[in-house]
Motif scaffolding. Structure first.
Motif, short mmCIF file in Angstrom:
data_model
loop_
_atom_site.label_atom_id
_atom_site.label_comp_id
_atom_site.label_asym_id
_atom_site.label_seq_id
_atom_site.Cartn_x
_atom_site.Cartn_y
_atom_site.Cartn_z
N MET A 63 11.81 24.84 14.49
CA MET A 63 10.45 25.40 14.58
C MET A 63 10.50 26.90 14.84
O MET A 63 9.77 27.69 14.23
N VAL A 64 11.40 27.30 15.75
CA VAL A 64 11.52 28.73 16.06
C VAL A 64 12.06 29.48 14.85
O VAL A 64 11.61 30.59 14.53
N LEU A 65 13.05 28.90 14.16
CA LEU A 65 13.63 29.56 12.99
C LEU A 65 12.58 29.77 11.89
O LEU A 65 12.55 30.83 11.26
N GLU A 66 11.74 28.78 11.70
CA GLU A 66 10.69 28.90 10.67
C GLU A 66 9.79 30.09 10.97
O GLU A 66 9.47 30.89 10.08
N SER A 67 9.39 30.22 12.22
CA SER A 67 8.55 31.36 12.61
C SER A 67 9.33 32.66 12.51
O SER A 67 8.80 33.69 12.07
N ALA A 68 10.60 32.63 12.95
CA ALA A 68 11.43 33.85 12.93
C ALA A 68 11.59 34.38 11.52
O ALA A 68 11.47 35.59 11.27
N GLU A 69 11.84 33.50 10.57
CA GLU A 69 12.03 33.94 9.18
C GLU A 69 10.75 34.55 8.62
O GLU A 69 10.79 35.56 7.92
N ARG A 70 9.63 33.94 8.95
CA ARG A 70 8.35 34.47 8.46
C ARG A 70 8.03 35.83 9.07
O ARG A 70 7.66 36.78 8.38
N ILE A 71 8.20 35.93 10.39
CA ILE A 71 7.88 37.18 11.09
C ILE A 71 8.84 38.30 10.71
O ILE A 71 8.42 39.43 10.43
N LEU A 72 10.12 37.99 10.67
CA LEU A 72 11.11 39.02 10.34
C LEU A 72 10.97 39.50 8.90
O LEU A 72 11.14 40.69 8.61
N LYS A 73 10.64 38.58 8.01
CA LYS A 73 10.44 38.96 6.60
C LYS A 73 9.27 39.93 6.48
O LYS A 73 9.35 40.93 5.75
N GLU A 74 8.19 39.67 7.21
CA GLU A 74 7.02 40.54 7.16
C GLU A 74 7.32 41.90 7.78
O GLU A 74 6.92 42.95 7.27
N THR A 78 7.28 45.54 5.94
CA THR A 78 6.51 46.67 6.48
C THR A 78 7.41 47.89 6.67
O THR A 78 7.02 49.02 6.36
N GLU A 79 8.61 47.66 7.17
CA GLU A 79 9.56 48.75 7.40
C GLU A 79 9.91 49.44 6.08
O GLU A 79 9.96 50.68 6.02
N ARG A 80 10.12 48.66 5.03
CA ARG A 80 10.43 49.25 3.72
C ARG A 80 9.26 50.06 3.21
O ARG A 80 9.43 51.16 2.66
N SER A 81 8.04 49.54 3.39
CA SER A 81 6.84 50.25 2.93
C SER A 81 6.66 51.57 3.68
O SER A 81 6.32 52.58 3.08
N ILE A 82 6.90 51.53 5.00
CA ILE A 82 6.75 52.74 5.80
C ILE A 82 7.78 53.79 5.39
O ILE A 82 7.48 54.98 5.26
N LYS A 83 9.01 53.35 5.14
CA LYS A 83 10.05 54.29 4.72
C LYS A 83 9.70 54.93 3.38
O LYS A 83 9.92 56.13 3.18
N LYS A 84 9.15 54.14 2.47
CA LYS A 84 8.74 54.69 1.18
C LYS A 84 7.59 55.67 1.35
O LYS A 84 7.53 56.70 0.70
N TYR A 85 6.67 55.31 2.26
CA TYR A 85 5.53 56.20 2.50
C TYR A 85 5.99 57.52 3.10
O TYR A 85 5.58 58.60 2.66
N VAL A 86 6.87 57.45 4.11
CA VAL A 86 7.35 58.66 4.77
C VAL A 86 8.13 59.53 3.80
O VAL A 86 8.04 60.76 3.81
#
Length: 301
Positions: A63-74, A78-86
């Motif tokens: 159950m924790v892994l399922e949430s972890a994969e979803r949260i970390l993927k998002e 976001t990190e990739r998008s911010i880096k592209k924006y910057v």
């Protein structure tokens, strides 16, 4: 539970070993073991079974892994998008202009800009009844093209070019033989404008209002082609820049007359919010404005 805990769960679930996970997470095995005990203590349950020297997820762990994969993927997205924006290679540019007649040059400018920044989307705001400087300040738009400014604080003004506006009349109009027209000449005329308020129209702000002159009638028409046809039909006069009228002057049905002896001149600028971290694509768009409309407008005046 913290992000580092989620990363630990994901990595241990994949490698089934703290020893193998430590290399990917850049931590010692003892540090990982301490973190795992911390998580299990916080949740009040085991997350892994110890089976044949391997760590196998329990149902709670799954159950924790399922949430972890979803949260970390998002988060990674976001990190990739911010880096592209910057870096200025990706983002959205929200654009407005003080003058409706500017929009005809936009398609070719966008095509040139898109070659350089294919991942930057351009959104166009057509409502120029609102104060575009206020829209810049409240973050509604990123860039506006204006010809009158008030030197607001926290707004950067990037000068693009200067132009002159002329009265346009049909060849048979009484003004056609004049060297220039004065404010009083407009008192008995129907004047066609692109948009309100009158204070934003150069003819009114620079000539008629200071002289206390009101035309016989003011008509708002936002389409340049319609303005030209109304002028040709003798339905009114309009004041417009030569670079805007250039496509309509070839049939020689129109005459351009300077307004006042000194003329009406405007300084166009691109305005943005003062920001040291302005994305690179915004800087380059201003450069494209100078190269496209700046050269276009200067070469016909």
């Amino acid at each position: 539970m913290e992000i580092r805990h989620l990363k630990l769960i994901r990595e241990v679930a994949e490698t089934k070993s703290l020893t193998k996970a430590k290399d990917a997470l850049f931590l010692s095995q003892s540090a990982l073991s301490h973190q795992l005990k911390e998580i299990e203590s916080q949740l009040g349950t085991q997350l892994f079974h110890r089976v044949n020297k391997q760590l196998i997820l329990t149902n709670a762990g799954k159950m924790v892994l399922e949430s972890a994969e979803r949260i970390l993927k998002e988060l990674e997205k976001t990190e990739r998008s911010i880096k592209k924006y910057v870096s200025g290679t990706s983002g959205t540019l929200r654009l407005a202009t003080q003058c409706y007649t500017c929009y005809h040059w936009l398609p070719s400018l966008m095509a040139d800009f898109k070659k350089e920044f294919p991942n930057v989307e351009i959104e166009i705001f057509h409502n120029n009844n609102a104060d575009v400087e206020d829209q810049i300040l409240d973050g509604s738009i990123d860039l506006a093209i204006i010809y009158e400014n008030s030197n607001r604080q926290n707004v950067d003004y990037h000068e693009l070019f200067r132009d002159e506006v002329f009265a346009i009349v049909p060849k048979n109009h009484p003004w056609a033989k004049k060297s220039y027209v004065e404010a009083t000449d407009f008192a008995d005329q129907n004047v066609i404008i692109h948009s309100y308020p009158l204070e934003s129209v150069s003819l009114f702000s620079q000539v008629l209002i200071p002289e206390g002159i009101s035309p016989r009638k003011v008509m708002q028409v936002q389409v340049t082609e319609a303005v030209v046809e109304l002028v040709k039909a003798g339905m009114g006069v309009n004041v417009m820049a030569k670079w805007i009228l250039e496509p309509y002057l070839k049939n020689e049905d129109l005459e351009l007359i300077p307004v006042t002896k000194r003329g009406i001149h405007r300084t166009w600028a691109a305005i943005t919010l003062k920001d040291e971290n302005r994305p690179q694509y915004l800087e380059n768009f201003i450069h494209h404005l100078r190269c496209n409309i700046g050269e276009l407008c200067c070469c016909v005046n």
